[in-house]
Design a protein around this motif. Structure first.
Motif, mmCIF file in Angstrom:
data_model
loop_
_atom_site.group_PDB
_atom_site.id
_atom_site.type_symbol
_atom_site.label_atom_id
_atom_site.label_comp_id
_atom_site.label_asym_id
_atom_site.label_seq_id
_atom_site.Cartn_x
_atom_site.Cartn_y
_atom_site.Cartn_z
ATOM 1 N N ASP A 42 0.829 -1.211 0.000
ATOM 2 C CA ASP A 42 0.000 0.000 0.000
ATOM 3 C C ASP A 42 0.859 1.255 0.000
ATOM 4 N N LEU A 43 1.904 1.257 0.817
ATOM 5 C CA LEU A 43 2.754 2.446 0.920
ATOM 6 C C LEU A 43 3.430 2.753 -0.411
ATOM 7 N N ILE A 44 3.928 1.717 -1.074
ATOM 8 C CA ILE A 44 4.541 1.916 -2.390
ATOM 9 C C ILE A 44 3.528 2.510 -3.366
ATOM 10 N N ASP A 45 2.312 1.959 -3.346
ATOM 11 C CA ASP A 45 1.280 2.420 -4.281
ATOM 12 C C ASP A 45 0.859 3.857 -3.983
ATOM 13 N N ILE A 46 0.691 4.186 -2.717
ATOM 14 C CA ILE A 46 0.277 5.541 -2.351
ATOM 15 C C ILE A 46 1.363 6.551 -2.702
ATOM 16 N N GLU A 47 2.610 6.228 -2.399
ATOM 17 C CA GLU A 47 3.690 7.165 -2.714
ATOM 18 C C GLU A 47 3.886 7.288 -4.222
ATOM 19 N N HIS A 98 -1.597 -2.916 14.583
ATOM 20 C CA HIS A 98 -1.289 -4.204 13.951
ATOM 21 C C HIS A 98 0.196 -4.537 14.032
ATOM 22 N N ASP A 99 0.860 -4.065 15.088
ATOM 23 C CA ASP A 99 2.287 -4.315 15.301
ATOM 24 C C ASP A 99 3.173 -3.697 14.226
ATOM 25 N N ILE A 100 2.675 -2.679 13.565
ATOM 26 C CA ILE A 100 3.476 -1.925 12.594
ATOM 27 C C ILE A 100 3.170 -0.441 12.784
ATOM 28 N N THR A 101 3.938 0.402 12.130
ATOM 29 C CA THR A 101 3.681 1.847 12.148
ATOM 30 C C THR A 101 3.298 2.297 10.747
ATOM 31 N N TYR A 102 2.052 2.701 10.596
ATOM 32 C CA TYR A 102 1.566 3.195 9.309
ATOM 33 C C TYR A 102 1.979 4.652 9.126
ATOM 34 N N LYS A 103 2.334 5.004 7.907
ATOM 35 C CA LYS A 103 2.522 6.403 7.546
ATOM 36 C C LYS A 103 1.261 6.831 6.800
ATOM 37 N N LEU A 104 0.489 7.693 7.428
ATOM 38 C CA LEU A 104 -0.787 8.128 6.876
ATOM 39 C C LEU A 104 -0.624 9.537 6.305
ATOM 40 N N TYR A 105 -0.560 9.627 4.982
ATOM 41 C CA TYR A 105 -0.370 10.918 4.323
ATOM 42 C C TYR A 105 -1.692 11.678 4.246
ATOM 43 N N SER A 217 -7.878 -2.296 -0.572
ATOM 44 C CA SER A 217 -7.792 -1.081 -1.382
ATOM 45 C C SER A 217 -7.387 0.121 -0.543
ATOM 46 N N PRO A 218 -6.304 0.814 -0.910
ATOM 47 C CA PRO A 218 -6.048 2.124 -0.321
ATOM 48 C C PRO A 218 -7.153 3.094 -0.768
ATOM 49 N N LEU A 219 -7.527 4.009 0.109
ATOM 50 C CA LEU A 219 -8.614 4.932 -0.181
ATOM 51 C C LEU A 219 -8.111 6.371 -0.212
ATOM 52 N N ILE A 220 -8.753 7.177 -1.050
ATOM 53 C CA ILE A 220 -8.439 8.594 -1.170
ATOM 54 C C ILE A 220 -9.726 9.379 -0.942
ATOM 55 N N PHE A 221 -9.708 10.288 0.017
ATOM 56 C CA PHE A 221 -10.875 11.124 0.285
ATOM 57 C C PHE A 221 -10.498 12.592 0.153
ATOM 58 N N SER A 222 -11.184 13.302 -0.736
ATOM 59 C CA SER A 222 -11.148 14.764 -0.739
ATOM 60 C C SER A 222 -12.302 15.220 0.148
ATOM 61 N N PHE A 223 -12.051 16.123 1.070
ATOM 62 C CA PHE A 223 -13.088 16.449 2.052
ATOM 63 C C PHE A 223 -13.005 17.903 2.500
ATOM 64 N N LYS A 224 -14.105 18.346 3.087
ATOM 65 C CA LYS A 224 -14.191 19.660 3.716
ATOM 66 C C LYS A 224 -14.791 19.474 5.108
ATOM 67 N N LEU A 225 -14.236 20.183 6.072
ATOM 68 C CA LEU A 225 -14.720 20.125 7.445
ATOM 69 C C LEU A 225 -15.401 21.449 7.769
ATOM 70 N N TYR A 226 -16.745 21.447 7.737
ATOM 71 C CA TYR A 226 -17.496 22.685 7.931
ATOM 72 C C TYR A 226 -17.711 23.015 9.406
ATOM 73 N N ALA A 227 -18.167 22.024 10.156
ATOM 74 C CA ALA A 227 -18.539 22.268 11.545
ATOM 75 C C ALA A 227 -18.447 20.951 12.301
ATOM 76 N N MET A 228 -18.730 20.990 13.583
ATOM 77 C CA MET A 228 -18.713 19.777 14.388
ATOM 78 C C MET A 228 -19.660 19.938 15.560
ATOM 79 N N GLN A 229 -19.947 18.814 16.201
ATOM 80 C CA GLN A 229 -20.726 18.799 17.434
ATOM 81 C C GLN A 229 -20.030 17.893 18.426
ATOM 82 N N ARG A 230 -19.847 18.380 19.644
ATOM 83 C CA ARG A 230 -19.238 17.576 20.694
ATOM 84 C C ARG A 230 -20.258 16.558 21.194
ATOM 85 N N LEU A 231 -19.812 15.333 21.460
ATOM 86 C CA LEU A 231 -20.708 14.261 21.867
ATOM 87 C C LEU A 231 -20.320 13.713 23.241
#
Length: 336
Positions: A42-47, A98-105, A217-231
């Motif tokens: 996954d890392l090779i593919d994402i990079e 999972h006993d590894i360190t993921y690099k999450l870009y 499958s590695p996933l790609i999300f384009s996103f916008k953070l408009y607001a939030m609510q504390r729970l």
């Protein structure tokens, strides 16, 4: 997006899946791949994607178009923005699981002007989700992205507690925007955070896939953070149903180490003590009805003589001090 429900729902799903397998003894069972082996792929593919795609356009409203660099093209690859000091900037977050360190870009287009959610708050977001596929034909690699979901017309409410790990990790790195109510009842947002996250399959749906998302499958999300609510998340099972029993302390306020994240035992690396579990009973404070394990519920401890919940900022610490807001509040520690 299609989301992971809480752990008890996952357990029910797992039982159902195994029941189906027993009904068909001839069905082959393929064990999941090793997490470390799959992550390396996954890392090779994402990079590779980050080095061969570029930001073609970002509109004034942070709508993002990412395209493949054409042969002979000199467009700056997304990877060229790694640790940039200005926007856009490509950053990464280490995730130990999972006993590894993921690099999450993740790509920051706009940071936002408001507050950051924790990983257990509800966010109001729009997004486009794609999965990344890599094929090799005659030693030549080819990458494609396939859109599997789009939610762009109005913000979706998403309780991050029940979403995939990648979302839980990245949304707290952004901030909300400002809002204005319109005469027609709609709300307009400005200054909101916007970005793109690139999630290895081990922090998404891994071997199960989801809907039309293939396994691994590695996933790609384009996103916008408009607001939030504390729970406020505490719950319990009553007659095989789930009953919400909030303790009066919002979940983000139960982040003892102040890192912006609160995790369950299952979400932490094996053998790591949960810094947000006061009594060490395996239930983090944001899900624990008795945070300090003294046999008295948190809600009762912060209820005054008149039966009203004491505001969080006024809850005394062990020595009764209510003047210093930086002190750990009484219900969050063992006072005896």
């Amino acid at each position: 997006m299609n989301k992971f429900k809480n752990y008890f729902i996952l357990l029910i799903t797992t039982v159902t899946l195994f029941s189906c397998s027993k009904d068909d003894p001839a069905a082959p069972i393929t064990p999941p791949r090793e997490y470390a082996t799959q992550y390396a792929t996954d890392l090779i593919d994402i990079e590779q994607y980050l080095k061969t795609y570029y930001i073609e356009d970002v509109s004034a409203d942070a709508d993002t178009k990412i395209s493949k660099i054409p042969v002979g093209g000199n467009q700056p690859a997304i990877y060229s923005y790694l640790n940039n000091t200005s926007f856009p900037k490509l950053l990464s977050r280490d995730v130990k699981l999972h006993d590894i360190t993921y690099k999450l870009y993740y790509l920051v287009l706009r940071e936002g002007v408001g507050d950051s959610p924790t990983n257990v708050d509800e966010v109001y977001t729009t997004y486009i989700g794609e999965y990344l596929a890599t094929t090799t034909v005659e030693s030549v690699k080819a990458q494609t992205t396939t859109k599997f979901e789009e939610w762009i017309n109005q913000p979706q409410r998403a309780n991050l507690f029940s979403y995939i790990r990648g979302w839980k990790e990245i949304f707290p790195q952004f901030k909300t925007g400002s809002s204005t109510s319109n005469v027609d009842g709609t709300i307009s947002y400005t200054g909101f955070g916007a970005g793109v996250m690139f999630i290895p399959s081990g922090l998404a749906y891994y071997s199960s896939g989801n809907g039309n998302i293939p396994a691994y499958s590695p996933l790609i999300f384009s996103f916008k953070l408009y607001a939030m609510q504390r729970l406020d998340h505490e719950f319990q099972f009553v007659n095989q149903s789930i009953a919400q029993i909030p303790d009066g302390v919002l979940s983000f306020q139960e982040d003892l180490d102040g890192d912006g994240y609160v995790w369950t035992k299952e979400e932490l690396p094996a053998g790591v003590a949960n810094p947000d579990d006061t009594d060490g009973d395996g239930i983090p404070n944001f899900l624990d009805t008795d945070d300090d394990g003294d046999g008295v519920s948190t809600k009762k401890e912060i209820t005054d003589a008149a039966g009203k919940i004491i505001p969080f900022a006024s809850i005394p610490s062990c020595d009764g001090d209510t003047t210093n807001p930086a002190r750990i509040k009484r219900h969050l520690v063992k006072c005896n």
